[in-house]
Design an enzyme around this catalytic site. Structure first.
Site, PDB file in Angstrom:
ATOM      1  N   ARG A  77     -89.963  10.168  93.032  1.00 49.93           N
ATOM      2  CA  ARG A  77     -91.390   9.871  92.984  1.00 49.93           C
ATOM      3  C   ARG A  77     -92.249  10.827  93.794  1.00 49.93           C
ATOM      4  O   ARG A  77     -93.261  11.336  93.302  1.00 49.93           O
ATOM      5  CB  ARG A  77     -91.650   8.436  93.471  1.00 49.93           C
ATOM      6  CG  ARG A  77     -91.472   7.408  92.402  1.00 49.93           C
ATOM      7  CD  ARG A  77     -90.899   6.130  92.967  1.00 49.93           C
ATOM      8  NE  ARG A  77     -89.503   6.340  93.262  1.00 49.93           N
ATOM      9  CZ  ARG A  77     -88.525   6.066  92.404  1.00 49.93           C
ATOM     10  NH1 ARG A  77     -88.801   5.521  91.254  1.00 49.93           N
ATOM     11  NH2 ARG A  77     -87.280   6.324  92.713  1.00 49.93           N
ATOM     12  N   THR A  78     -91.865  11.036  95.045  1.00 50.55           N
ATOM     13  CA  THR A  78     -92.744  11.839  95.904  1.00 50.55           C
ATOM     14  C   THR A  78     -92.862  13.255  95.351  1.00 50.55           C
ATOM     15  O   THR A  78     -93.958  13.804  95.215  1.00 50.55           O
ATOM     16  CB  THR A  78     -92.204  11.838  97.341  1.00 50.55           C
ATOM     17  OG1 THR A  78     -92.094  10.486  97.759  1.00 50.55           O
ATOM     18  CG2 THR A  78     -93.135  12.570  98.290  1.00 50.55           C
ATOM     19  N   LYS A 106     -77.070  29.214 104.065  1.00 57.18           N
ATOM     20  CA  LYS A 106     -76.538  30.315 104.873  1.00 57.18           C
ATOM     21  C   LYS A 106     -76.905  30.128 106.341  1.00 57.18           C
ATOM     22  O   LYS A 106     -76.758  31.023 107.154  1.00 57.18           O
ATOM     23  CB  LYS A 106     -77.104  31.640 104.370  1.00 57.18           C
ATOM     24  CG  LYS A 106     -76.761  31.937 102.926  1.00 57.18           C
ATOM     25  CD  LYS A 106     -77.424  33.246 102.499  1.00 57.18           C
ATOM     26  CE  LYS A 106     -77.282  33.453 101.006  1.00 57.18           C
ATOM     27  NZ  LYS A 106     -78.091  34.598 100.543  1.00 57.18           N
ATOM     28  N   ARG A 128     -90.114  17.558 102.319  1.00 54.58           N
ATOM     29  CA  ARG A 128     -89.316  16.404 102.737  1.00 54.58           C
ATOM     30  C   ARG A 128     -88.080  16.979 103.410  1.00 54.58           C
ATOM     31  O   ARG A 128     -87.470  17.920 102.901  1.00 54.58           O
ATOM     32  CB  ARG A 128     -88.924  15.558 101.529  1.00 54.58           C
ATOM     33  CG  ARG A 128     -87.877  14.517 101.885  1.00 54.58           C
ATOM     34  CD  ARG A 128     -87.646  13.547 100.764  1.00 54.58           C
ATOM     35  NE  ARG A 128     -88.773  12.639 100.623  1.00 54.58           N
ATOM     36  CZ  ARG A 128     -88.757  11.568  99.820  1.00 54.58           C
ATOM     37  NH1 ARG A 128     -87.693  11.297  99.095  1.00 54.58           N
ATOM     38  NH2 ARG A 128     -89.788  10.770  99.741  1.00 54.58           N
ATOM     39  N   HIS A 161     -94.016   8.552 106.504  1.00 60.13           N
ATOM     40  CA  HIS A 161     -94.256   8.951 105.121  1.00 60.13           C
ATOM     41  C   HIS A 161     -95.744   8.702 104.856  1.00 60.13           C
ATOM     42  O   HIS A 161     -96.121   7.771 104.142  1.00 60.13           O
ATOM     43  CB  HIS A 161     -93.380   8.092 104.193  1.00 60.13           C
ATOM     44  CG  HIS A 161     -93.144   8.681 102.849  1.00 60.13           C
ATOM     45  ND1 HIS A 161     -93.948   9.640 102.286  1.00 60.13           N
ATOM     46  CD2 HIS A 161     -92.163   8.440 101.927  1.00 60.13           C
ATOM     47  CE1 HIS A 161     -93.485   9.958 101.086  1.00 60.13           C
ATOM     48  NE2 HIS A 161     -92.392   9.250 100.847  1.00 60.13           N
TER      49      HIS A 161
HETATM   50  C1  NCD Z   1     -88.951   6.210 100.026  1.00 58.47           C
HETATM   51  C2  NCD Z   1     -88.543   7.363 100.890  1.00 58.47           C
HETATM   52  O1  NCD Z   1     -87.955   8.358 100.438  1.00 58.47           O
HETATM   53  O2  NCD Z   1     -88.859   7.272 102.062  1.00 58.47           O
HETATM   54  N1  NCD Z   1     -89.259   6.493  98.723  1.00 58.47           N
HETATM   55  C3  NCD Z   1     -90.408   7.147  98.353  1.00 58.47           C
HETATM   56  O3  NCD Z   1     -90.761   8.164  98.895  1.00 58.47           O
HETATM   57  N2  NCD Z   1     -91.144   6.614  97.382  1.00 58.47           N
HETATM   58  C4  NCD Z   1     -88.138   5.006 100.242  1.00 58.47           C
HETATM   59  C5  NCD Z   1     -86.656   5.037 100.087  1.00 58.47           C
HETATM   60  O4  NCD Z   1     -86.022   6.066  99.961  1.00 58.47           O
HETATM   61  O5  NCD Z   1     -86.104   3.945 100.143  1.00 58.47           O
END
Ligand code: NCD
Length: 527
Positions: A77-78, A106, A128, A161
């Site tokens: 999703r993100t 590496k 991320r 997040h």
């Molecule tokens: C979450 C995350 O990656 O922190 N999902 C997201 O970004 N929508 C929650 C999760 O991984 O459970």
């Protein structure tokens, strides 16, 4: 005929925006007026996207802007919603999803990798990463290199997040019609779930919200978040005993934010098996909720152990899919703001960072019989007496060690004393012969022993007296480290990010937050 802007003019136009180069690292730096502005613009964008009104949302048209999506951890999703948001805005995207085919394999460190994207002139970095505080480290690095590239935190380890919290707030507003005076439940994994950390902080910008946190004892909300709520006078309750506690509250909740147990971040599977079924949401529970109640989830669900019973996916009170969809308009707005493509009409408050400026001591004029003489400092002719150190022999010994006093051999006395005239005050004292502390050393003492007093003694007289308080910002001191093993600043991760912390709250306190991962610590524990 409309005159076309030249590239230079387009850049200087973008730079004028108050939001230009704004990072999205954590929710603490978002103000209420920013969030309200974001929500209203996102809802305009949402309906424009639904109607394919490109003139409204394709704000980067005619610009040559690239967004780099650097995803070190799995994401559906993100990553996708950021990518779609970027594309709809008119940006092009580059980057990676997983590090398998990159130089990370590496052994390249994070800032070296992102420095390449800066060298290729990308306009924004969306990332991320498994380490807490990683996005902040990237942002600091860009600032240090004089680059105005905004960093977007799409999840940093178990920390935060923020862009998820914004879409969550947007969704709750759609569901409940307001963001204040709500009873919000947060359930399942408040300890390792980064989305669960960001949500109550962002919703605490609005008055009258009450948080009900349902977790197994082993998955409780981190102290840093609870302390934040305490300091801001926000009402919250923790429920860690049984599922009946959730059942009892169902009729009062406006929105329930379910989460997945972050099994991949747990120290062992034992916790998973103990906690997995405790707060599972069933169809029977749905029947006992309020009329306009909504249940959300940042997703993904784990198919072996879903937090919300799968039969509820098409229930009108199930918001998780609409919530995920809201990732596009909200992230489109965040990108547009940080690239200076929107936001010129915003006139609200922006966040002000805590500065280094605050003094870490107050001078007291030495005077009176006691200070000038015979009682406290008699044994030393010249030197320093550090007084009112914590009433703990180990604390005093550690102070001596950090000031490297054993090596220099000028400790006169070290320990815990009970002054003859005030037997009620038991205090740690450190007497140093023929030596005065540098400013950095006084800062170190103030950090690990706020509340102490530093007396400079000359010819048996106290000539200078300083009462110490915790510095506003703690950095640059030898051997300091964050106590969170997952923090990007920890040397074992070899990311070469120096540790830094900020004071929590006001007045006499020894509490600090790590500037990167937000970890709440007692200042002396950093040494
Ligand atoms: C979450 C995350 O990656 O922190 N999902 C997201 O970004 N929508 C929650 C999760 O991984 O459970």
């Amino acid at each position: 005929m409309r005159c076309k802007m030249r590239g230079d003019d387009m850049i200087s136009e973008r730079r004028k925006s108050r939001f230009f180069a704004r990072d999205w690292l954590d929710v603490h730096s978002i103000t209420r007026s920013e969030l309200e502005y974001l929500i209203s613009l996102s809802s305009r964008m949402k309906s424009a996207i639904e109607r394919e009104m490109q003139d409204v949302y394709c704000l980067a048209k005619g610009h040559d802007l690239l967004a780099a999506l650097l995803f070190y951890e799995p994401s559906t999703r993100t990553r996708t919603s950021f990518e779609i948001a970027a594309m709809r805005l008119g940006l092009r995207t580059t980057g990676f999803s997983g590090t398998e085919a990159t130089s990370v394999k590496k052994g390249e460190c994070l800032t070296d990798t992102v420095s390449m994207y800066a060298a290729y002139n990308v306009a924004a970095v969306i990332m991320r990463h498994p380490l807490d505080g990683s996005a902040k480290a990237v942002s600091e690095y860009f600032r240090m290199m004089g680059k105005d590239i905004p960093a977007f935190n799409g999840g940093d380890g178990k920390h935060e997040h923020p862009t998820q919290a914004i879409l969550d707030a947007f969704t709750i507003n759609e569901c409940c019609g307001r963001l204040e005076d709500l009873d919000i439940g947060i359930a399942v994994d408040a300890r390792y779930g980064r989305t669960a950390h960001s949500l109550p902080v962002v919703l605490s910008l609005f008055p009258g919200n009450r948080f009900h946190i349902f977790t197994h004892e082993l998955l409780r909300m981190p102290p840093a978040v609870l302390k934040f709520l305490d300091l801001n006078g926000v009402e919250y309750h923790e429920y860690t005993e049984s599922r009946e506690q959730l059942e009892d509250m169902l009729g009062s909740l406006d929105f329930l934010y379910m989460t997945r147990i972050q099994r991949e971040r747990l120290p062992d599977d034992d916790t998973f098996y103990k906690a997995k079924d405790m707060f599972r949401f069933t169809p029977d529970m749905m029947g006992r909720t309020k009329g306009n109640f909504g249940i959300g989830h940042p997703l993904p669900e784990n198919k072996e152990n879903p937090s919300i019973d799968p039969s509820l996916r098409r229930h009108p009170k199930y918001w998780a899919t609409r919530q995920a969809g809201n990732g596009v308009p909200t992230r489109l707005v965040e990108l547009a703001l940080s690239l200076g493509l929107a936001g010129s009409d915003f006139d609200g408050d922006v966040f002000v960072q805590r500065g280094r400026s605050g003094a870490f001591y107050t001078e007291r004029t030495p005077g009176g019989r006691k200070e000038t003489g015979p009682y406290d400092i008699r044994p030393i002719m010249n030197g320093t007496v550090i007084d009112h150190v914590e009433n703990d022999p180990y604390a005093v010994a550690r102070l001596a060690q950090l000031l490297k006093l054993r090596e220099s051999g000028n400790i006169y006395r070290l320990g815990v004393v009970e002054p003859r005239d005030r037997p009620d005050v038991i205090k740690g004292v450190l007497m140093i012969r023929d030596r005065y502390l540098s400013d950095d050393e006084v800062r170190l003492v103030a950090t690990i022993s706020p509340g102490a007093t530093v007396n400079d003694i000359r010819e048996r007289n106290v000539v200078r007296k300083r009462d110490l308080v915790l510095p506003e910002v703690i950095d640059g001191l030898p051997n300091m480290r964050c106590t969170n093993a997952g923090c990007i600043t920890r040397p074992e991760h070899q990311e070469y990010v120096a540790s830094k912390a900020v004071k929590v709250g006001e007045g006499r306190t020894n509490l600090v937050n790590c500037c990167y991962c937000g970890n709440l610590m007692e200042s002396q524990d950093m040494f």
